[in-house]
Design a protein around this motif. Structure first.
Motif, PDB file in Angstrom:
ATOM      1  N   ASN A 172       3.275  12.495 -12.448  1.00 55.73           N
ATOM      2  CA  ASN A 172       2.034  12.322 -12.004  1.00 55.73           C
ATOM      3  C   ASN A 172       1.453  11.060 -11.549  1.00 55.73           C
ATOM      4  O   ASN A 172       0.934  10.872 -10.539  1.00 55.73           O
ATOM      5  CB  ASN A 172       0.930  13.129 -12.931  1.00 55.73           C
ATOM      6  N   SER A 173       1.622   9.906 -12.426  1.00 57.46           N
ATOM      7  CA  SER A 173       1.175   8.526 -12.108  1.00 57.46           C
ATOM      8  C   SER A 173       1.771   7.761 -12.984  1.00 57.46           C
ATOM      9  O   SER A 173       2.234   8.011 -14.142  1.00 57.46           O
ATOM     10  CB  SER A 173      -0.095   8.500 -12.099  1.00 57.46           C
ATOM     11  N   TYR A 174       1.960   6.487 -12.659  1.00 51.98           N
ATOM     12  CA  TYR A 174       2.246   5.241 -13.695  1.00 51.98           C
ATOM     13  C   TYR A 174       1.993   4.108 -13.258  1.00 51.98           C
ATOM     14  O   TYR A 174       1.619   3.874 -11.692  1.00 51.98           O
ATOM     15  CB  TYR A 174       3.914   5.538 -13.874  1.00 51.98           C
ATOM     16  N   SER A 175       1.998   3.188 -13.988  1.00 58.00           N
ATOM     17  CA  SER A 175       1.640   1.618 -13.642  1.00 58.00           C
ATOM     18  C   SER A 175       2.570   0.638 -14.303  1.00 58.00           C
ATOM     19  O   SER A 175       3.104   0.944 -15.220  1.00 58.00           O
ATOM     20  CB  SER A 175       0.274   1.241 -14.061  1.00 58.00           C
ATOM     21  N   PHE A 207      -2.437  -3.988 -15.916  1.00 57.91           N
ATOM     22  CA  PHE A 207      -1.771  -2.923 -15.151  1.00 57.91           C
ATOM     23  C   PHE A 207      -2.091  -2.840 -13.632  1.00 57.91           C
ATOM     24  O   PHE A 207      -3.069  -2.738 -13.205  1.00 57.91           O
ATOM     25  CB  PHE A 207      -1.891  -1.571 -15.955  1.00 57.91           C
ATOM     26  N   PHE A 208      -0.806  -2.820 -13.066  1.00 55.71           N
ATOM     27  CA  PHE A 208      -0.597  -2.497 -11.625  1.00 55.71           C
ATOM     28  C   PHE A 208      -0.528  -1.122 -11.311  1.00 55.71           C
ATOM     29  O   PHE A 208       0.392  -0.517 -11.460  1.00 55.71           O
ATOM     30  CB  PHE A 208       0.467  -3.485 -11.016  1.00 55.71           C
ATOM     31  N   ASP A 209      -1.620  -0.644 -10.862  1.00 54.15           N
ATOM     32  CA  ASP A 209      -1.451   0.756 -10.474  1.00 54.15           C
ATOM     33  C   ASP A 209      -0.825   1.217  -9.069  1.00 54.15           C
ATOM     34  O   ASP A 209      -1.341   0.809  -7.894  1.00 54.15           O
ATOM     35  CB  ASP A 209      -2.984   1.374 -10.325  1.00 54.15           C
ATOM     36  N   LEU A 210       0.288   1.924  -9.151  1.00 50.94           N
ATOM     37  CA  LEU A 210       1.301   2.316  -8.086  1.00 50.94           C
ATOM     38  C   LEU A 210       0.658   3.267  -7.195  1.00 50.94           C
ATOM     39  O   LEU A 210       0.788   3.457  -5.929  1.00 50.94           O
ATOM     40  CB  LEU A 210       2.527   2.353  -8.606  1.00 50.94           C
ATOM     41  N   ASP A 211      -0.377   4.471  -8.017  1.00 47.96           N
ATOM     42  CA  ASP A 211      -0.995   5.339  -7.141  1.00 47.96           C
ATOM     43  C   ASP A 211      -1.854   4.709  -5.886  1.00 47.96           C
ATOM     44  O   ASP A 211      -1.903   5.585  -5.055  1.00 47.96           O
ATOM     45  CB  ASP A 211      -1.663   6.211  -8.082  1.00 47.96           C
ATOM     46  N   ASN A 212      -2.342   3.935  -6.232  1.00 47.90           N
ATOM     47  CA  ASN A 212      -3.350   2.959  -5.176  1.00 47.90           C
ATOM     48  C   ASN A 212      -2.324   2.200  -4.106  1.00 47.90           C
ATOM     49  O   ASN A 212      -3.190   1.453  -3.491  1.00 47.90           O
ATOM     50  CB  ASN A 212      -4.511   2.342  -5.772  1.00 47.90           C
ATOM     51  N   ASN A 213      -1.436   2.150  -4.291  1.00 45.88           N
ATOM     52  CA  ASN A 213      -0.585   1.341  -3.547  1.00 45.88           C
ATOM     53  C   ASN A 213       0.679   2.225  -3.086  1.00 45.88           C
ATOM     54  O   ASN A 213       1.887   2.022  -3.407  1.00 45.88           O
ATOM     55  CB  ASN A 213       0.027   0.046  -4.278  1.00 45.88           C
ATOM     56  N   PRO A 214       0.572   3.157  -2.111  1.00 43.54           N
ATOM     57  CA  PRO A 214       1.660   4.072  -1.592  1.00 43.54           C
ATOM     58  C   PRO A 214       2.785   3.305  -1.124  1.00 43.54           C
ATOM     59  O   PRO A 214       3.923   3.791  -1.166  1.00 43.54           O
ATOM     60  CB  PRO A 214       0.897   4.777  -0.581  1.00 43.54           C
TER      61      PRO A 214
END
Length: 241
Positions: A136-139, A146-153
């Motif tokens: 679902n999500s990970y960082s 933490f670098f949120d990959l969901d906000n960096n497609p």
């Protein structure tokens, strides 16, 4: 620790049931005949999974179990079920879901008194699961945050979101007991030590939950499981001891 206390509580109730149910019966003239015991198919459900499904929004599951007495103290045993669990960790959210089957044999170590068919058993199982893993999500932890990959497609483009048709196999040692509360109706509890034999990992990450086996971690290939069952015996015939 909470699960262990719950298991010990239910186990103490079952042991008390065995002691109570096996008080020496009043014998009549008919009881002078050689005692016989029932052989048949016993099937039931794991009530622990229903309770967990009701109280935990991240989990759903059910399990059907059965055993068949083949010779004196030996039983063929099987469990079939379906589970889904969302693991929401500090830097990852993953859902594992699928079906499983466990097959094996149980040995009853308890010698019953006349007319009783309770059991304290040890068993061995081989488990197999077919399941899906959904990321679902990970960082990624950069050292300070933490670098949120969901906000960096752009950084997430080459990562697989879902892996289907994965498989895993394991062996497990089972210890448990079953008490006949009423005619042909049994209450049971068991605990099992499981070890992964083989598994397929999803693309880009590892399995965090395998249906039928439970949660996994990087430190051990072992896991502990437990069941609380209600079952019914369909007697096919009787045999003398």
């Amino acid at each position: 620790m909470k699960q262990l206390r719950t298991y010990l509580f239910f186990t103490s109730i079952l042991i008390s049931g065995i002691i109570y149910s096996q008080e020496e019966p009043n014998l009549t003239e008919r009881d002078t005949l050689p005692p016989s015991e029932k052989y048949g198919l016993r099937f039931g459900v794991d009530i622990a999974r229903f309770i967990r499904t009701a109280v935990n929004d991240d989990y759903s599951g059910f399990e059907i179990n059965a055993d068949y007495r083949v010779y004196k103290n030996y039983y063929i045993a099987a469990e079939i079920g379906n589970e889904s669990l969302v693991r929401d960790e500090t830097n990852i959210n993953v859902e594992g879901s699928g079906s499983y089957v466990r097959l094996g044999i149980d040995y009853n170590t308890y010698k019953n008194w006349y007319g009783m068919q309770n059991s304290i058993f040890a068993g061995l199982r081989y488990g197999f699961s077919n399941f899906d893993q959904k990321l679902n999500s990970y960082s990624i932890f950069t050292g300070t945050d933490f670098f949120d990959l969901d906000n960096n497609p752009d950084n997430f483009r080459n990562q697989a979101r879902e892996s289907t048709g994965l498989t895993a196999g394991w062996i497990e040692l089972v210890l448990g007991l079953k008490v006949e509360l009423f005619k042909n109706i049994y209450l049971g509890a068991s605990v099992s030590l499981r070890r992964i034999v083989n598994e397929q990992d999803p693309a880009g990450f590892e399995n965090l939950f395998i249906p039928g086996f439970g949660k996994t971690n990087d430190f051990s290939e072992f896991n502990v499981g437990y069941t609380y069952t209600v079952s019914y015996l369909i007697p096919f015939y009787k045999k003398k001891r």
